[in-house]
Every structure is written in structure tokens, then in C-alpha cells.
Scaffold this motif. Structure first.
Motif, PDB file in Angstrom:
ATOM      1  N   UNK A 356       0.833  -1.217   0.000  1.00 41.81           N
ATOM      2  CA  UNK A 356       0.000   0.000   0.000  1.00 41.81           C
ATOM      3  C   UNK A 356       0.857   1.252   0.000  1.00 41.81           C
ATOM      4  N   UNK A 357       1.977   1.217   0.703  1.00 37.97           N
ATOM      5  CA  UNK A 357       2.831   2.403   0.805  1.00 37.97           C
ATOM      6  C   UNK A 357       3.580   2.686  -0.493  1.00 37.97           C
ATOM      7  N   UNK A 358       3.747   1.664  -1.339  1.00 41.53           N
ATOM      8  CA  UNK A 358       4.593   1.810  -2.526  1.00 41.53           C
ATOM      9  C   UNK A 358       3.796   1.880  -3.829  1.00 41.53           C
ATOM     10  N   UNK A 359       2.509   2.088  -3.747  1.00 48.68           N
ATOM     11  CA  UNK A 359       1.714   2.175  -4.981  1.00 48.68           C
ATOM     12  C   UNK A 359       0.506   3.068  -4.799  1.00 48.68           C
ATOM     13  N   UNK A 360       0.022   3.577  -5.928  1.00 43.88           N
ATOM     14  CA  UNK A 360      -1.252   4.300  -5.968  1.00 43.88           C
ATOM     15  C   UNK A 360      -2.184   3.670  -7.012  1.00 43.88           C
ATOM     16  N   UNK A 361      -1.772   2.540  -7.534  1.00 45.78           N
ATOM     17  CA  UNK A 361      -2.592   1.856  -8.526  1.00 45.78           C
ATOM     18  C   UNK A 361      -3.841   1.284  -7.849  1.00 45.78           C
ATOM     19  N   UNK A 362      -5.001   1.608  -8.384  1.00 46.39           N
ATOM     20  CA  UNK A 362      -6.274   1.265  -7.740  1.00 46.39           C
ATOM     21  C   UNK A 362      -6.421  -0.238  -7.543  1.00 46.39           C
ATOM     22  N   UNK A 363      -5.997  -1.025  -8.502  1.00 48.77           N
ATOM     23  CA  UNK A 363      -6.168  -2.479  -8.395  1.00 48.77           C
ATOM     24  C   UNK A 363      -5.374  -3.036  -7.232  1.00 48.77           C
ATOM     25  N   UNK A 364      -4.115  -2.629  -7.128  1.00 48.98           N
ATOM     26  CA  UNK A 364      -3.276  -3.140  -6.039  1.00 48.98           C
ATOM     27  C   UNK A 364      -3.783  -2.634  -4.690  1.00 48.98           C
ATOM     28  N   UNK A 365      -4.195  -1.352  -4.640  1.00 45.93           N
ATOM     29  CA  UNK A 365      -4.742  -0.803  -3.395  1.00 45.93           C
ATOM     30  C   UNK A 365      -5.966  -1.595  -2.966  1.00 45.93           C
ATOM     31  N   UNK A 366      -6.834  -1.915  -3.922  1.00 42.97           N
ATOM     32  CA  UNK A 366      -8.044  -2.673  -3.602  1.00 42.97           C
ATOM     33  C   UNK A 366      -7.712  -4.071  -3.086  1.00 42.97           C
ATOM     34  N   UNK A 367      -6.814  -4.783  -3.798  1.00 47.39           N
ATOM     35  CA  UNK A 367      -6.484  -6.145  -3.386  1.00 47.39           C
ATOM     36  C   UNK A 367      -5.735  -6.169  -2.054  1.00 47.39           C
ATOM     37  N   UNK A 368      -4.837  -5.201  -1.850  1.00 48.18           N
ATOM     38  CA  UNK A 368      -4.076  -5.166  -0.595  1.00 48.18           C
ATOM     39  C   UNK A 368      -4.997  -4.886   0.585  1.00 48.18           C
ATOM     40  N   UNK A 369      -5.927  -3.948   0.439  1.00 48.90           N
ATOM     41  CA  UNK A 369      -6.866  -3.642   1.522  1.00 48.90           C
ATOM     42  C   UNK A 369      -7.788  -4.829   1.804  1.00 48.90           C
ATOM     43  N   UNK A 370      -8.225  -5.525   0.743  1.00 51.86           N
ATOM     44  CA  UNK A 370      -9.081  -6.690   0.938  1.00 51.86           C
ATOM     45  C   UNK A 370      -8.334  -7.788   1.687  1.00 51.86           C
ATOM     46  N   UNK A 371      -7.064  -8.018   1.303  1.00 46.60           N
ATOM     47  CA  UNK A 371      -6.271  -9.043   1.983  1.00 46.60           C
ATOM     48  C   UNK A 371      -6.016  -8.665   3.441  1.00 46.60           C
ATOM     49  N   UNK A 372      -5.752  -7.362   3.700  1.00 47.02           N
ATOM     50  CA  UNK A 372      -5.536  -6.917   5.083  1.00 47.02           C
ATOM     51  C   UNK A 372      -6.811  -7.053   5.909  1.00 47.02           C
ATOM     52  N   UNK A 373      -7.953  -6.769   5.288  1.00 43.72           N
ATOM     53  CA  UNK A 373      -9.225  -6.909   6.002  1.00 43.72           C
ATOM     54  C   UNK A 373      -9.454  -8.366   6.391  1.00 43.72           C
ATOM     55  N   UNK A 374      -9.155  -9.281   5.464  1.00 42.26           N
ATOM     56  CA  UNK A 374      -9.315 -10.703   5.774  1.00 42.26           C
ATOM     57  C   UNK A 374      -8.328 -11.155   6.855  1.00 42.26           C
ATOM     58  N   UNK A 375      -7.118 -10.581   6.805  1.00 40.37           N
ATOM     59  CA  UNK A 375      -6.118 -10.909   7.812  1.00 40.37           C
ATOM     60  C   UNK A 375      -6.580 -10.471   9.209  1.00 40.37           C
ATOM     61  N   UNK A 376      -7.069  -9.236   9.321  1.00 41.89           N
ATOM     62  CA  UNK A 376      -7.514  -8.733  10.619  1.00 41.89           C
ATOM     63  C   UNK A 376      -8.734  -9.496  11.113  1.00 41.89           C
ATOM     64  N   UNK A 378      -9.198 -12.678  10.604  1.00 40.11           N
ATOM     65  CA  UNK A 378      -8.648 -13.914  11.141  1.00 40.11           C
ATOM     66  C   UNK A 378      -8.103 -13.696  12.559  1.00 40.11           C
ATOM     67  N   UNK A 379      -7.550 -12.490  12.770  1.00 43.43           N
ATOM     68  CA  UNK A 379      -6.945 -12.175  14.064  1.00 43.43           C
ATOM     69  C   UNK A 379      -7.971 -11.621  15.052  1.00 43.43           C
ATOM     70  N   UNK A 380      -9.226 -11.496  14.638  1.00 43.23           N
ATOM     71  CA  UNK A 380     -10.272 -10.982  15.508  1.00 43.23           C
ATOM     72  C   UNK A 380     -10.234  -9.490  15.711  1.00 43.23           C
ATOM     73  N   UNK A 381      -9.543  -8.770  14.840  1.00 48.01           N
ATOM     74  CA  UNK A 381      -9.428  -7.304  14.944  1.00 48.01           C
ATOM     75  C   UNK A 381     -10.490  -6.680  14.035  1.00 48.01           C
ATOM     76  N   UNK A 382     -11.700  -6.612  14.534  1.00 48.87           N
ATOM     77  CA  UNK A 382     -12.861  -6.201  13.732  1.00 48.87           C
ATOM     78  C   UNK A 382     -12.747  -4.768  13.245  1.00 48.87           C
ATOM     79  N   UNK A 383     -12.313  -3.876  14.102  1.00 51.81           N
ATOM     80  CA  UNK A 383     -12.229  -2.458  13.732  1.00 51.81           C
ATOM     81  C   UNK A 383     -11.267  -2.251  12.578  1.00 51.81           C
TER      82      UNK A 383
END
Length: 398
Positions: A356-376, A378-383
Motif C-alpha cells: 500500500x505504501x509503494x503504490x497508488x494503482x487502484x487495483x493493487x490498493x483494492x487487493x491489498x486492503x481486501x487481503x488486510x481486512x481478511x487478515x484482521x 482472522x486475528x479478531x481485529x474487527x475495527x
């Protein structure tokens, strides 16, 4: 000089006759009882010469009279030839000038001469085609269908015009007939290439590109692009079946497998078909030859199962690549996703955030945020998960 010599000969002949006649005392007697005619030899010779000329004139008149119909026919034929040839020249000139209506009319006049019929028909067909009068064009072609001398010219012209009209099937029929006659010159191969492109016969396109390359009849850049398009289409066409996909890939020469565009298509096709080992191998071999970020998408989609040797090998490869591809957002996202599959939560989060820090490309931003949301999640970090889901939605709407 010749005229002078002839005049001199005539004068000498006249002098000779005059002298000979003066000193010639001979007589000629014509006797038919009871009639007797006495003539001087000179007068008899004069009468004989006159009689010869009269007979010659009569005979020539008879011959000329009997030959008159033939000469009239020859004159009319000669006139037809002149007019037909003139019309053929006019038709050709008008065709090159783009005056297609005039070209077709002149071609119709040139048909009067059988020797010009085939060429005139080809000109008329081209003119009618350029005016989008396809029915009339086909009539022109039908008129010389039985002319074997111009069969090759007719078939090549038909191939070109059918390709221009995007009638691939008819063009390929003409090509097939040409091939049956053993006619495979370069221009026929070029039209066959275009016809097979239109018909989406990608296997034939690849074969024709190779043949044209051997004859230096196609630009290397165009040949490369056609190969890429053909293999991409073939891989997608057979992507529903693993065996068919492997067969298509096995027919791709090893030198062309290294092409990054072809590798991208192959990796995507094998991933979609769930032949993941093959997909991973294609990506790794291709990236070793030439780097292309597009391959990484298939690489992370072809991730091995948790705890498998294949997944660990993928992570190791990505870490090695990251040494030479620092701040590559696509690679960091891929490594993060692979670590997520391996349940290396901390490393996964770090690499996803780096992406996320190294790109502004919408596709990568979308996929990275989706993967981070799924990661959190899994860790029970709802917020945190909710925040990244929101950022993913915002990137989707951009």
C-alpha cells in the motif's frame, strides 16, 4: 541511291528495246484457213505484252473479289481488337485512379475480345468490390470460372477481396483451391494469414507466421505479436480441460515459452484450470528470463496449500526476488498473500502494508486492503478489518 539505279535500269531497258525493235525485221504469220494474218515481230510482242497485262488484271480482280469477305472480316476483327484493347487500357487506368464506375464500364466493353475477357473480368470484379457491389463482383468472377489460364489470378484476387470483405470462409476456400494447385507464393500466404486471423484459426496462424518468417516476408514485430495473440487465444480456448491445455503448451517451442506475454497467458490459463504446479513453474521460469509484474498475479493465485513444500518454495522465491525488486508493490502484495496462506500473520501484514505504501494503482490498493481486512478478521481485529474493507470499497469506486 536505289531510285537512281532503278531509273538508270529503266532507261537502259528502254534504249535496248528501241534499238532491238529498230533492227528487228522479223515477221509473225498467224494462219487459220482461210484466214492469214501477217504481223511484224515487234507488233506481235507488243500485243502479247498487252494481252499479258489484261489477263493479269482480270485474274487479280477475280482474286481480290473472292478475298473481299475475308478482308472485311479481318478489318472488323482488327477494329474490335483495337477498341477492346483501348477499353482495357482505359479500365486499368480508371481502376488505379479510383474511378471504379468508369473502370467497370470500360471492362465491360473490353469483353468483346475473347483474349481480353479474363483480365477485363478481374478489373471489373475489383471495381465492383470497391463500390460494395458484391453480387456484381461475383458475377464477374463466375464469367471466367472455366478459364484455366487465369485460374490462379482469379483465386488470388478472390482471396484478397474476400479478406477485405471479412468473408473468411470464402477466402479460405479459395486458398484451399490454390494449395491444391500447388500455388503457395508469398502473397497467397499473406492473404491466407489474414483469412485465418479473421476465422480465428489460431493454429494455422502460428504455422503461417513461421513460414513467412522463414521467407523474410513479415516484420519481426508483427510476427511476434501474432504469435502472442494466437497462443493467448489457444490457451483460453482449451483452458477448460487440463489435458488439452497441456497439449497446447507442449506444442509451443521452448524459445517462445520464454516470451513474457505468452507466459502470462499460459500461467493464467493453468491457474484457472487449477493446474497449479504447472502455473507456478511457468511463472518462475519466465521471471528468470525477463521480469513482468503481470506474472505475479497468477503466481499468488496459484499458491500452494498451507504447510506444503510448494508454498514454502514460493515464499522463498518471492523473498529472493524482493532483493532485486525493492519497493515493487505487486511483489510485496504477492509475498504478503503467500505468507497469509502460510499463516505467517506478522510477515503477511508487513508486506501488504508495504504494498500500500509503494503504490497508488487502484487495483493493487483494492487487493491489498481486501487481503488486510481478511487478515484482521482472522486475528479478531474487527475495527481494523472494517477500516480496510471501507478503503477497499473506496478503491473499487475510483
Amino acid at each position: 541511291m536505289r531510285i537512281f539505279i532503278r531509273i538508270l535500269i529503266l532507261f537502259a531497258l528502254a534504249v535496248g528495246i528501241a534499238i532491238g525493235g529498230r533492227f528487228n525485221a522479223g515477221n509473225v504469220v498467224l494462219f487459220y484457213p482461210p484466214t492469214r494474218i501477217d504481223l511484224s515481230l515487234n507488233f506481235f510482242l507488243l500485243i502479247l505484252a498487252a494481252l499479258f497485262f489484261v489477263m493479269y488484271f482480270v485474274v487479280r480482280t477475280i482474286i481480290a473479289t473472292t478475298e473481299m469477305p475475308k478482308k472485311v472480316a479481318e478489318y472488323r476483327q482488327s477494329k474490335r481488337e483495337r477498341e477492346s484493347n483501348r477499353a482495357l487500357r482505359d479500365a486499368l487506368k480508371a481502376l488505379f485512379e479510383g474511378r471504379f464506375g468508369h473502370a467497370e464500364k470500360s471492362a465491360a466493353k473490353a469483353l468483346d475480345l475473347s483474349e481480353n475477357k479474363a483480365l477485363a473480368s478481374l478489373i471489373g470484379a475489383r471495381a465492383a468490390h470497391h463500390m460494395s457491389q458484391f453480387e456484381r463482383r461475383n458475377v464477374w468472377f463466375a464469367g471466367i470460372e472455366d478459364d484455366n489460364a487465369y485460374k490462379t489470378a482469379r483465386l488470388v484476387t478472390m482471396t484478397e477481396l474476400y479478406v477485405d470483405q471479412h468473408k473468411a470462409e470464402q477466402a479460405l476456400e479459395a486458398v484451399k483451391e490454390l494449395n491444391a494447385r500447388g500455388k503457395r507464393h508469398i502473397q497467397v500466404l499473406r492473404w491466407a494469414l489474414k483469412a485465418n486471423q479473421q476465422a480465428k484459426n489460431w493454429t494455422e496462424v502460428v504455422k503461417l507466421v513461421r513460414t513467412l518468417e522463414k521467407n523474410h516476408a513479415i516484420h519481426p514485430a508483427l510476427a511476434g505479436r501474432l504469435r502472442e495473440m494466437s497462443y493467448d487465444a489457444l490457451l483460453k480456448e482449451h483452458g477448460h480441460d487440463a489435458e488439452s491445455l497441456r497439449r497446447v503448451w507442449s506444442e509451443v517451442p521452448s524459445a517462445e515459452r520464454k516470451n513474457r506475454y505468452i507466459a502470462v497467458s499460459a500461467a493464467a490459463a493453468f491457474t484457472k484450470c487449477q493446474v497449479l504446479d504447472e502455473a507456478r513453474a511457468i511463472v518462475e521460469k519466465s521471471l528468470a528470463e525477463e521480469w513482468d509484474n503481470r506474472l505475479l498475479r497468477s503466481y499468488r493465485e496459484a499458491a500452494g496449500s498451507e504447510g506444503s513444500a510448494a508454498l514454502r518454495s514460493q515464499i522463498e522465491h518471492c523473498e529472493d526476488w524482493l532483493k532485486n525488486q525493492a519497493k515493487n508493490a505487486e511483489l510485496e502484495l504477492t509475498l504478503g498473500v503467500l505468507c497469509f496462506h502460510q499463516k505467517l500473520w506478522g510477515k503477511a501484514q508487513v508486506h501488504m502494508e508495504d504494498a500500500l505504501n509503494h503504490t497508488q494503482e487502484a487495483r493493487i490498493v483494492r487487493e491489498a486492503n481486501l487481503s488486510l481486512a481478511q487478515l484482521h478478521e482472522k486475528l479478531g481485529q474487527t475495527a481494523e478489518a472494517t477500516k480496510h474493507y471501507r478503503q477497499c470499497a473506496l478503491a473499487t469506486n475510483q
